[in-house]
Enzyme design. Structure first.
Site, PDB file in Angstrom:
ATOM      1  N   ASP A  59      -3.459  41.454 -84.734  1.00 29.37           N
ATOM      2  CA  ASP A  59      -4.850  41.709 -84.378  1.00 29.37           C
ATOM      3  C   ASP A  59      -5.213  43.151 -84.721  1.00 29.37           C
ATOM      4  O   ASP A  59      -4.558  44.091 -84.256  1.00 29.37           O
ATOM      5  CB  ASP A  59      -5.066  41.447 -82.883  1.00 29.37           C
ATOM      6  CG  ASP A  59      -6.538  41.276 -82.544  1.00 29.37           C
ATOM      7  OD1 ASP A  59      -7.317  40.880 -83.429  1.00 29.37           O
ATOM      8  OD2 ASP A  59      -6.915  41.546 -81.395  1.00 29.37           O
TER       9      ASP A  59
ATOM     10  N   HIS B 113     -17.177  49.304 -81.969  1.00 31.07           N
ATOM     11  CA  HIS B 113     -16.294  48.931 -80.857  1.00 31.07           C
ATOM     12  C   HIS B 113     -15.338  50.076 -80.537  1.00 31.07           C
ATOM     13  O   HIS B 113     -15.115  50.412 -79.356  1.00 31.07           O
ATOM     14  CB  HIS B 113     -15.515  47.670 -81.223  1.00 31.07           C
ATOM     15  CG  HIS B 113     -14.534  47.227 -80.185  1.00 31.07           C
ATOM     16  ND1 HIS B 113     -14.904  46.841 -78.910  1.00 31.07           N
ATOM     17  CD2 HIS B 113     -13.174  47.111 -80.228  1.00 31.07           C
ATOM     18  CE1 HIS B 113     -13.835  46.496 -78.215  1.00 31.07           C
ATOM     19  NE2 HIS B 113     -12.767  46.651 -78.990  1.00 31.07           N
TER      20      HIS B 113
ATOM     21  N   ARG C 134     -12.183  57.661 -72.672  1.00 31.56           N
ATOM     22  CA  ARG C 134     -11.789  59.049 -72.930  1.00 31.56           C
ATOM     23  C   ARG C 134     -12.962  60.028 -72.917  1.00 31.56           C
ATOM     24  O   ARG C 134     -12.755  61.231 -73.045  1.00 31.56           O
ATOM     25  CB  ARG C 134     -11.078  59.144 -74.291  1.00 31.56           C
ATOM     26  CG  ARG C 134      -9.724  58.461 -74.318  1.00 31.56           C
ATOM     27  CD  ARG C 134      -9.004  58.674 -75.636  1.00 31.56           C
ATOM     28  NE  ARG C 134      -9.714  58.088 -76.757  1.00 31.56           N
ATOM     29  CZ  ARG C 134      -9.601  56.806 -77.122  1.00 31.56           C
ATOM     30  NH1 ARG C 134      -8.820  55.995 -76.436  1.00 31.56           N
ATOM     31  NH2 ARG C 134     -10.275  56.338 -78.143  1.00 31.56           N
TER      32      ARG C 134
ATOM     33  N   GLU D 191     -13.454  38.613 -76.374  1.00 32.75           N
ATOM     34  CA  GLU D 191     -13.651  39.519 -77.507  1.00 32.75           C
ATOM     35  C   GLU D 191     -14.102  38.699 -78.703  1.00 32.75           C
ATOM     36  O   GLU D 191     -13.392  37.780 -79.141  1.00 32.75           O
ATOM     37  CB  GLU D 191     -12.375  40.303 -77.842  1.00 32.75           C
ATOM     38  CG  GLU D 191     -12.076  41.412 -76.852  1.00 32.75           C
ATOM     39  CD  GLU D 191     -11.062  42.426 -77.368  1.00 32.75           C
ATOM     40  OE1 GLU D 191     -10.395  42.135 -78.389  1.00 32.75           O
ATOM     41  OE2 GLU D 191     -10.961  43.501 -76.767  1.00 32.75           O
TER      42      GLU D 191
ATOM     43  N   GLU E 158     -14.352  37.917 -82.196  1.00 38.12           N
ATOM     44  CA  GLU E 158     -13.614  38.260 -83.406  1.00 38.12           C
ATOM     45  C   GLU E 158     -13.704  37.125 -84.421  1.00 38.12           C
ATOM     46  O   GLU E 158     -14.108  36.010 -84.103  1.00 38.12           O
ATOM     47  CB  GLU E 158     -12.131  38.529 -83.101  1.00 38.12           C
ATOM     48  CG  GLU E 158     -11.883  39.643 -82.102  1.00 38.12           C
ATOM     49  CD  GLU E 158     -10.442  40.131 -82.107  1.00 38.12           C
ATOM     50  OE1 GLU E 158      -9.748  39.946 -83.147  1.00 38.12           O
ATOM     51  OE2 GLU E 158     -10.010  40.694 -81.083  1.00 38.12           O
TER      52      GLU E 158
ATOM     53  N   ASP F 179     -10.329  36.688 -78.665  1.00 44.39           N
ATOM     54  CA  ASP F 179      -9.132  37.397 -78.214  1.00 44.39           C
ATOM     55  C   ASP F 179      -9.319  37.746 -76.737  1.00 44.39           C
ATOM     56  O   ASP F 179      -9.675  38.866 -76.381  1.00 44.39           O
ATOM     57  CB  ASP F 179      -8.937  38.658 -79.066  1.00 44.39           C
ATOM     58  CG  ASP F 179      -7.768  39.500 -78.612  1.00 44.39           C
ATOM     59  OD1 ASP F 179      -6.792  38.926 -78.099  1.00 44.39           O
ATOM     60  OD2 ASP F 179      -7.831  40.737 -78.767  1.00 44.39           O
TER      61      ASP F 179
ATOM     62  N   ARG G 154      -8.663  43.297 -68.888  1.00 43.15           N
ATOM     63  CA  ARG G 154      -8.836  44.742 -69.053  1.00 43.15           C
ATOM     64  C   ARG G 154      -8.035  45.551 -68.033  1.00 43.15           C
ATOM     65  O   ARG G 154      -7.553  46.642 -68.354  1.00 43.15           O
ATOM     66  CB  ARG G 154     -10.320  45.098 -68.945  1.00 43.15           C
ATOM     67  CG  ARG G 154     -11.219  44.409 -69.952  1.00 43.15           C
ATOM     68  CD  ARG G 154     -10.825  44.726 -71.377  1.00 43.15           C
ATOM     69  NE  ARG G 154     -11.781  44.163 -72.339  1.00 43.15           N
ATOM     70  CZ  ARG G 154     -11.609  44.193 -73.643  1.00 43.15           C
ATOM     71  NH1 ARG G 154     -10.528  44.755 -74.166  1.00 43.15           N
ATOM     72  NH2 ARG G 154     -12.502  43.670 -74.452  1.00 43.15           N
TER      73      ARG G 154
ATOM     74  N   GLN H 283      -4.400  45.386 -69.102  1.00 39.46           N
ATOM     75  CA  GLN H 283      -4.288  46.157 -70.345  1.00 39.46           C
ATOM     76  C   GLN H 283      -4.318  47.658 -70.087  1.00 39.46           C
ATOM     77  O   GLN H 283      -3.535  48.424 -70.670  1.00 39.46           O
ATOM     78  CB  GLN H 283      -5.422  45.760 -71.293  1.00 39.46           C
ATOM     79  CG  GLN H 283      -5.403  46.445 -72.640  1.00 39.46           C
ATOM     80  CD  GLN H 283      -6.596  46.034 -73.509  1.00 39.46           C
ATOM     81  OE1 GLN H 283      -7.407  45.200 -73.121  1.00 39.46           O
ATOM     82  NE2 GLN H 283      -6.709  46.629 -74.671  1.00 39.46           N
TER      83      GLN H 283
ATOM     84  N   TYR I 183      -0.905  49.659 -71.476  1.00 37.53           N
ATOM     85  CA  TYR I 183      -0.973  49.867 -72.933  1.00 37.53           C
ATOM     86  C   TYR I 183      -0.381  51.181 -73.421  1.00 37.53           C
ATOM     87  O   TYR I 183      -0.085  51.321 -74.620  1.00 37.53           O
ATOM     88  CB  TYR I 183      -2.419  49.714 -73.429  1.00 37.53           C
ATOM     89  CG  TYR I 183      -3.280  50.954 -73.332  1.00 37.53           C
ATOM     90  CD1 TYR I 183      -3.528  51.744 -74.462  1.00 37.53           C
ATOM     91  CD2 TYR I 183      -3.862  51.337 -72.134  1.00 37.53           C
ATOM     92  CE1 TYR I 183      -4.324  52.864 -74.391  1.00 37.53           C
ATOM     93  CE2 TYR I 183      -4.662  52.444 -72.047  1.00 37.53           C
ATOM     94  CZ  TYR I 183      -4.896  53.223 -73.171  1.00 37.53           C
ATOM     95  OH  TYR I 183      -5.692  54.330 -73.091  1.00 37.53           O
TER      96      TYR I 183
ATOM     97  N   LYS J 229      -3.164  40.641 -73.226  1.00 33.03           N
ATOM     98  CA  LYS J 229      -3.688  39.884 -74.363  1.00 33.03           C
ATOM     99  C   LYS J 229      -2.959  38.555 -74.592  1.00 33.03           C
ATOM    100  O   LYS J 229      -3.559  37.584 -75.049  1.00 33.03           O
ATOM    101  CB  LYS J 229      -3.551  40.719 -75.646  1.00 33.03           C
ATOM    102  CG  LYS J 229      -4.319  42.017 -75.655  1.00 33.03           C
ATOM    103  CD  LYS J 229      -5.769  41.802 -76.025  1.00 33.03           C
ATOM    104  CE  LYS J 229      -6.457  43.114 -76.338  1.00 33.03           C
ATOM    105  NZ  LYS J 229      -7.843  42.921 -76.775  1.00 33.03           N
TER     106      LYS J 229
ATOM    107  N   THR K 170      -5.346  33.073 -76.881  1.00 33.77           N
ATOM    108  CA  THR K 170      -6.255  33.417 -77.975  1.00 33.77           C
ATOM    109  C   THR K 170      -6.805  32.108 -78.519  1.00 33.77           C
ATOM    110  O   THR K 170      -6.028  31.201 -78.839  1.00 33.77           O
ATOM    111  CB  THR K 170      -5.516  34.179 -79.096  1.00 33.77           C
ATOM    112  OG1 THR K 170      -4.886  35.342 -78.551  1.00 33.77           O
ATOM    113  CG2 THR K 170      -6.473  34.579 -80.210  1.00 33.77           C
TER     114      THR K 170
ATOM    115  N   THR L 242     -12.522  43.179 -82.217  1.00 40.27           N
ATOM    116  CA  THR L 242     -13.863  42.900 -81.705  1.00 40.27           C
ATOM    117  C   THR L 242     -14.935  43.382 -82.675  1.00 40.27           C
ATOM    118  O   THR L 242     -14.876  44.511 -83.172  1.00 40.27           O
ATOM    119  CB  THR L 242     -14.058  43.590 -80.347  1.00 40.27           C
ATOM    120  OG1 THR L 242     -13.055  43.126 -79.456  1.00 40.27           O
ATOM    121  CG2 THR L 242     -15.421  43.275 -79.760  1.00 40.27           C
TER     122      THR L 242
ATOM    123  N   GLU M 176     -17.905  46.394 -73.187  1.00 42.07           N
ATOM    124  CA  GLU M 176     -18.985  47.202 -73.737  1.00 42.07           C
ATOM    125  C   GLU M 176     -20.343  46.826 -73.145  1.00 42.07           C
ATOM    126  O   GLU M 176     -21.141  47.705 -72.807  1.00 42.07           O
ATOM    127  CB  GLU M 176     -19.025  47.032 -75.255  1.00 42.07           C
ATOM    128  CG  GLU M 176     -17.810  47.565 -75.982  1.00 42.07           C
ATOM    129  CD  GLU M 176     -17.844  47.213 -77.466  1.00 42.07           C
ATOM    130  OE1 GLU M 176     -18.500  47.933 -78.229  1.00 42.07           O
ATOM    131  OE2 GLU M 176     -17.221  46.193 -77.839  1.00 42.07           O
TER     132      GLU M 176
END
Length: 420
Positions: A130, A137, A146, A203, A205, A237, A241, A244, A248, A257, A261, A354, A368
């Site tokens: 992926d 995104h 961040r 997501e 995709e 996908d 969250r 994750q 991660y 994840k 899928t 995404t 988002e």
């Protein structure tokens, strides 16, 4: 005059003769799986067409690729075989060709009403990767986690970032998705909490299906990469969250994840998409030579996401995006995947990441759309920060031609609670 089929196809159908996407199906529950192509409201059984001896051009004449329970053998034959099959099928299904049109017995055996079939995964997926190819995104996620000062890491503009996914949990459209359990970030010095994810997301995709692979140690040239891509399909996908976010660092997504899928059942070929090719976004800085394409293109594919809240009859559109927003192209993704000598194999799956656009209504996930739950989404009297049990998510995608539509059907899944 535009090409027309002797089979009646509604103007808004996703499956006119200009499309002919490939899938794998069972006409009856006890039947053996076999390849087919979609035409209007029917599936053309390619095993019956093959047994009738109608694939009589040089490459496919003596092949049993359409007598297999998946498309992998056909995928491995490469673009000359794909073109041979497409040319023959378009001729066979055209309004002025009598071979199938006037053969009532063969029509009865080979044309199955789409509403009666069971669709299966079209290929055996050996590996699933992926990517993270949408700049919008990447910027949005970086800003959420961040801050706005430097949301996109410097390496993102130099290479198509990706992680290795879990092929065993890739499922066909219509399969329920069980809400995953896992650990979440702790508060202070307390141990991490454990339980069902409270931030379950979709997501939006698409994914490329690999045709002929490459030998271990021999990369694929970016300008030849399209010969190794059979086609594309819709992909959800699903992402937890909260799981994750805690897991991660430092190695990337894992249990957030790998629980599921979802793929749409029909692979739309690059040949069918060629009339909808468009320029890809300008890449700045210029990519390194191994990623520099002589012709860099995307496809103008309109994408839509609907959510049907638990207990409701009607769905609400939450996103309208487009494949053309991807910064890194399918061919760049594939070439980068092999540049270290990694070998791809027929049936491998390459997710785009995404697909978010520049507008608020074109964002490709709830992370988002709700800004990580800070701005709940209104769904016709209901609100959602993330998905709840019983919610059903459906993707659609299509290209508008001159008097016809090339579409992907739907990619759907419903969230169900974990078993006690």
């Amino acid at each position: 005059m535009a090409l027309q089929s002797f089979i009646e196809v509604e103007p808004d159908s996703h499956f006119p003769i200009q499309n002919l996407p490939y899938g794998v199906f069972k006409p009856e529950p006890a039947s053996v799986a076999r390849p087919g192509v979609a035409i209007g409201e029917y599936v053309l059984d390619l095993s019956e067409i093959s047994k009738a001896g109608l694939f009589n051009d040089p490459i496919l004449k003596d092949s049993d690729c359409f007598l297999q329970p998946n498309l992998n053998k056909f995928l491995s034959l490469g673009r000359p075989a794909w073109k041979e099959a497409r040319d023959m099928l378009q001729k066979l299904l055209s309004s002025n060709e009598a071979t199938l049109r006037d053969n009532a017995n063969l029509r009865l055996k080979s044309l199955v009403p789409m509403g009666k079939v069971e669709m299966l995964l079209p290929m055996e997926i050996g590996d699933y990767t992926d990517f993270f190819s949408s700049m919008h995104h990447a910027k949005n996620c970086g800003t959420i986690f961040r801050g706005p000062a430097n949301p996109v890491p410097a390496n993102w503009f130099h290479l198509p970032i990706a992680y290795h996914g879990r092929a065993s949990s890739v499922v066909i459209s219509g399969t329920d998705i069980v809400r995953p359990r896992g650990q979440f970030a702790p508060s202070g010095n307390s141990p991490p909490p454990f339980g069902p994810s409270q931030k379950l997301d979709f997501e939006l995709e698409m994914a490329a299906v690999v045709g002929p692979g490459n030998e271990l140690g021999k990369p694929i040239d970016v300008n030849e990469a399209s010969d190794h891509i059979f086609g594309v399909l819709l992909m959800n996908d699903w992402s937890a969250r909260d799981i994750q976010a805690w897991e991660y660092v430092p190695l990337g997504p894992f249990l957030g994840k790998s629980f599921g899928t979802t793929l749409s059942p029909w692979i739309v070929t690059l040949d069918a998409l060629e009339p909808f090719a468009c320029d890809s976004p300008k890449q700045d800085p210029q990519p390194l030579p191994y990623l520099a394409e002589k012709i860099s293109k995307n496809y103008d594919i309109s994408l839509e996401v609907q959510i049907k809240p638990a207990g409701k009859e009607d769905s609400c559109v939450v996103t309208r995006s487009n494949f053309k927003y991807l910064y890194w192209t399918l061919t760049q993704q594939l070439a980068h995947h092999t540049i270290n000598g990694c070998n791809l194999r027929p049936g491998d799956l390459l997710g785009t990441g995404t697909i978010s656009g520049p507008e608020p209504e074109s964002l490709g996930c709830l992370l988002e759309l709700t800004w990580n739950g800070q701005k709940p989404l209104s769904l016709d009297g209901f609100t959602r920060k993330f998905l709840e049990d019983g919610d059903e998510v459906t993707f659609t995608g299509f290209c508008k031609g001159d008097g016809y539509t090339v579409g992907f059907g739907t990619c759907s899944g419903k969230i169900v609670p974990p078993t006690p």
